[in-house]
Design a protein around this motif. Structure first.
Motif, PDB file in Angstrom:
ATOM      1  N   ARG A  97       0.829  -1.207   0.000  1.00 39.18           N
ATOM      2  CA  ARG A  97       0.000   0.000   0.000  1.00 39.18           C
ATOM      3  C   ARG A  97       0.860   1.252   0.000  1.00 39.18           C
ATOM      4  O   ARG A  97       0.479   2.273  -0.549  1.00 39.18           O
ATOM      5  N   ASP A  98       2.029   1.176   0.609  1.00 39.37           N
ATOM      6  CA  ASP A  98       2.920   2.338   0.659  1.00 39.37           C
ATOM      7  C   ASP A  98       3.764   2.461  -0.604  1.00 39.37           C
ATOM      8  O   ASP A  98       4.600   3.350  -0.703  1.00 39.37           O
ATOM      9  N   GLY A  99       3.562   1.567  -1.565  1.00 38.76           N
ATOM     10  CA  GLY A  99       4.321   1.624  -2.809  1.00 38.76           C
ATOM     11  C   GLY A  99       5.670   0.933  -2.712  1.00 38.76           C
ATOM     12  O   GLY A  99       6.482   1.049  -3.607  1.00 38.76           O
ATOM     13  N   ILE A 100       5.916   0.230  -1.622  1.00 42.52           N
ATOM     14  CA  ILE A 100       7.186  -0.469  -1.444  1.00 42.52           C
ATOM     15  C   ILE A 100       6.898  -1.952  -1.419  1.00 42.52           C
ATOM     16  O   ILE A 100       6.063  -2.422  -0.657  1.00 42.52           O
ATOM     17  N   GLU A 101       7.590  -2.696  -2.267  1.00 45.31           N
ATOM     18  CA  GLU A 101       7.408  -4.141  -2.289  1.00 45.31           C
ATOM     19  C   GLU A 101       8.509  -4.800  -1.480  1.00 45.31           C
ATOM     20  O   GLU A 101       9.656  -4.382  -1.512  1.00 45.31           O
ATOM     21  N   SER A 102       8.151  -5.839  -0.764  1.00 42.15           N
ATOM     22  CA  SER A 102       9.181  -6.612  -0.092  1.00 42.15           C
ATOM     23  C   SER A 102       9.911  -7.396  -1.163  1.00 42.15           C
ATOM     24  O   SER A 102       9.414  -7.568  -2.275  1.00 42.15           O
ATOM     25  N   TRP A 103      11.069  -7.913  -0.837  1.00 39.81           N
ATOM     26  CA  TRP A 103      11.818  -8.594  -1.878  1.00 39.81           C
ATOM     27  C   TRP A 103      11.175  -9.913  -2.263  1.00 39.81           C
ATOM     28  O   TRP A 103      11.388 -10.408  -3.356  1.00 39.81           O
ATOM     29  N   THR A 104      10.330 -10.486  -1.395  1.00 43.98           N
ATOM     30  CA  THR A 104       9.619 -11.704  -1.781  1.00 43.98           C
ATOM     31  C   THR A 104       8.541 -11.392  -2.808  1.00 43.98           C
ATOM     32  O   THR A 104       8.141 -12.259  -3.570  1.00 43.98           O
ATOM     33  N   GLU A 105       8.074 -10.151  -2.848  1.00 43.71           N
ATOM     34  CA  GLU A 105       7.092  -9.747  -3.847  1.00 43.71           C
ATOM     35  C   GLU A 105       7.750  -9.284  -5.139  1.00 43.71           C
ATOM     36  O   GLU A 105       7.165  -9.390  -6.206  1.00 43.71           O
ATOM     37  N   SER A 106       8.953  -8.775  -5.043  1.00 47.34           N
ATOM     38  CA  SER A 106       9.604  -8.195  -6.220  1.00 47.34           C
ATOM     39  C   SER A 106      10.623  -9.118  -6.884  1.00 47.34           C
ATOM     40  O   SER A 106      11.058  -8.838  -7.995  1.00 47.34           O
ATOM     41  N   MET A 107      11.014 -10.198  -6.203  1.00 47.36           N
ATOM     42  CA  MET A 107      12.019 -11.113  -6.752  1.00 47.36           C
ATOM     43  C   MET A 107      11.528 -12.549  -6.611  1.00 47.36           C
ATOM     44  O   MET A 107      10.870 -12.895  -5.636  1.00 47.36           O
ATOM     45  N   SER A 108      11.901 -13.374  -7.579  1.00 49.82           N
ATOM     46  CA  SER A 108      11.583 -14.790  -7.474  1.00 49.82           C
ATOM     47  C   SER A 108      12.475 -15.426  -6.405  1.00 49.82           C
ATOM     48  O   SER A 108      13.494 -14.853  -6.005  1.00 49.82           O
ATOM     49  N   ALA A 109      12.112 -16.632  -5.986  1.00 44.22           N
ATOM     50  CA  ALA A 109      12.917 -17.341  -4.990  1.00 44.22           C
ATOM     51  C   ALA A 109      14.338 -17.535  -5.502  1.00 44.22           C
ATOM     52  O   ALA A 109      15.307 -17.342  -4.768  1.00 44.22           O
ATOM     53  N   ARG A 110      14.481 -17.899  -6.770  1.00 43.54           N
ATOM     54  CA  ARG A 110      15.817 -18.123  -7.344  1.00 43.54           C
ATOM     55  C   ARG A 110      16.637 -16.831  -7.378  1.00 43.54           C
ATOM     56  O   ARG A 110      17.837 -16.850  -7.114  1.00 43.54           O
ATOM     57  N   GLU A 111      16.001 -15.712  -7.672  1.00 35.80           N
ATOM     58  CA  GLU A 111      16.706 -14.430  -7.655  1.00 35.80           C
ATOM     59  C   GLU A 111      17.169 -14.082  -6.244  1.00 35.80           C
ATOM     60  O   GLU A 111      18.283 -13.584  -6.052  1.00 35.80           O
ATOM     61  N   ARG A 112      16.330 -14.361  -5.266  1.00 34.09           N
ATOM     62  CA  ARG A 112      16.703 -14.078  -3.871  1.00 34.09           C
ATOM     63  C   ARG A 112      17.871 -14.964  -3.436  1.00 34.09           C
ATOM     64  O   ARG A 112      18.800 -14.510  -2.768  1.00 34.09           O
ATOM     65  N   ILE A 113      17.818 -16.232  -3.840  1.00 33.48           N
ATOM     66  CA  ILE A 113      18.901 -17.165  -3.496  1.00 33.48           C
ATOM     67  C   ILE A 113      20.208 -16.678  -4.099  1.00 33.48           C
ATOM     68  O   ILE A 113      21.242 -16.627  -3.432  1.00 33.48           O
ATOM     69  N   ARG A 114      20.175 -16.286  -5.375  1.00 36.79           N
ATOM     70  CA  ARG A 114      21.382 -15.771  -6.037  1.00 36.79           C
ATOM     71  C   ARG A 114      21.882 -14.511  -5.336  1.00 36.79           C
ATOM     72  O   ARG A 114      23.078 -14.337  -5.131  1.00 36.79           O
ATOM     73  N   SER A 115      20.964 -13.645  -4.972  1.00 31.47           N
ATOM     74  CA  SER A 115      21.348 -12.407  -4.294  1.00 31.47           C
ATOM     75  C   SER A 115      22.062 -12.700  -2.979  1.00 31.47           C
ATOM     76  O   SER A 115      23.105 -12.100  -2.680  1.00 31.47           O
ATOM     77  N   VAL A 116      21.510 -13.609  -2.195  1.00 32.88           N
ATOM     78  CA  VAL A 116      22.139 -13.976  -0.921  1.00 32.88           C
ATOM     79  C   VAL A 116      23.492 -14.635  -1.183  1.00 32.88           C
ATOM     80  O   VAL A 116      24.507 -14.272  -0.578  1.00 32.88           O
ATOM     81  N   ALA A 117      23.530 -15.589  -2.105  1.00 28.84           N
ATOM     82  CA  ALA A 117      24.760 -16.347  -2.370  1.00 28.84           C
ATOM     83  C   ALA A 117      25.890 -15.455  -2.883  1.00 28.84           C
ATOM     84  O   ALA A 117      27.048 -15.642  -2.511  1.00 28.84           O
ATOM     85  N   GLU A 118      25.562 -14.488  -3.720  1.00 29.24           N
ATOM     86  CA  GLU A 118      26.591 -13.632  -4.315  1.00 29.24           C
ATOM     87  C   GLU A 118      27.165 -12.619  -3.331  1.00 29.24           C
ATOM     88  O   GLU A 118      28.204 -12.022  -3.599  1.00 29.24           O
ATOM     89  N   THR A 119      26.501 -12.425  -2.206  1.00 27.53           N
ATOM     90  CA  THR A 119      26.978 -11.434  -1.242  1.00 27.53           C
ATOM     91  C   THR A 119      27.495 -12.059   0.049  1.00 27.53           C
ATOM     92  O   THR A 119      27.731 -11.341   1.024  1.00 27.53           O
ATOM     93  N   LEU A 120      27.689 -13.360   0.046  1.00 26.00           N
ATOM     94  CA  LEU A 120      28.208 -14.029   1.245  1.00 26.00           C
ATOM     95  C   LEU A 120      29.601 -13.522   1.586  1.00 26.00           C
ATOM     96  O   LEU A 120      30.451 -13.383   0.714  1.00 26.00           O
ATOM     97  N   GLN A 121      29.816 -13.281   2.857  1.00 28.87           N
ATOM     98  CA  GLN A 121      31.127 -12.852   3.328  1.00 28.87           C
ATOM     99  C   GLN A 121      31.912 -14.021   3.918  1.00 28.87           C
ATOM    100  O   GLN A 121      33.109 -13.909   4.136  1.00 28.87           O
ATOM    101  N   GLU A 122      31.213 -15.100   4.201  1.00 25.62           N
ATOM    102  CA  GLU A 122      31.843 -16.301   4.743  1.00 25.62           C
ATOM    103  C   GLU A 122      31.041 -17.506   4.270  1.00 25.62           C
ATOM    104  O   GLU A 122      29.877 -17.363   3.887  1.00 25.62           O
ATOM    105  N   PRO A 123      31.648 -18.683   4.273  1.00 23.16           N
ATOM    106  CA  PRO A 123      30.919 -19.877   3.827  1.00 23.16           C
ATOM    107  C   PRO A 123      29.660 -20.108   4.666  1.00 23.16           C
ATOM    108  O   PRO A 123      29.681 -19.943   5.884  1.00 23.16           O
TER     109      PRO A 123
END
Length: 183
Positions: free
Chosen positions: A6-32
């Motif tokens: 309603r505020d015009g802001i989407e959560s990332w679960t609404e704006s990204m697919s599960a696979r996109e979120r997984i890639r986003s998390v995986a690509e920004t890992l600082q440790e295994p």
């Protein structure tokens, strides 16, 4: 409709697919990290996370690390380094890279003169000075963070400048091969 929508802001679960979120998390890992951890952070099913991580390993973007009985995943830092260097070369002229290198050096020299130190480590040690106010401590902490970023950027830019001619030659060779193939 959710409150954030309603505020015009989407959560990332609404704006990204599960696979996109997984890639986003995986690509920004600082440790295994484990599949379970990545799955939780990405708000994705374990099976989807497992499939996507296996695909990222196959593509060479992630590496598997065995820690006892647990399999952990981390970015391929070598590939990330070369990807960053390639992006710098492709998106900047030599002159732009030289100018940025000079600007970074100027900024570091200004901090060295302002705080009468040679390195960010020396500036960090000065945080223990009892005569600094909380504002001065926060200011120095900010400078330390920027200094560290500048040093990382400077290293990347230096690598990019060293490889610039080689990448240009490889690109030209690829273009020539493609042109011959079309003829």
């Amino acid at each position: 409709m959710s409150e954030s929508s309603r505020d015009g802001i989407e959560s990332w679960t609404e704006s990204m697919s599960a696979r996109e979120r997984i890639r986003s998390v995986a690509e920004t890992l600082q440790e295994p990290r484990s599949i379970n951890w990545i799955s939780d952070q990405a708000d994705a099913a374990w099976s989807t996370t497992n499939e996507e991580l296996q695909e990222l390993v196959t593509q060479g973007q992630l590496r598997r690390v065995e820690a006892g009985e647990t399999t952990l995943y981390q970015p391929d830092y070598t590939r990330l380094l070369f990807d960053e260097i390639r992006t710098l070369i492709e998106e900047n002229t030599r002159e732009e890279l030289r100018d940025e290198l000079a600007a970074i050096t100027d900024e570091i020299e200004t901090w060295q003169n302002t705080y009468e130190v040679e390195t960010w480590e020396e500036l960090e040690q000065s945080l223990a000075d009892s005569d600094l106010s909380s504002v001065e401590i926060r200011e120095r902490r900010d400078v330390i963070a920027f200094w560290q970023e500048n040093e990382a950027d400077r290293r990347l830019i230096k690598h990019a400048l060293k490889l610039y001619s080689d990448v240009e030659a490889a690109r030209e060779q690829l273009t020539n091969v493609a042109d011959r193939a079309r003829s």
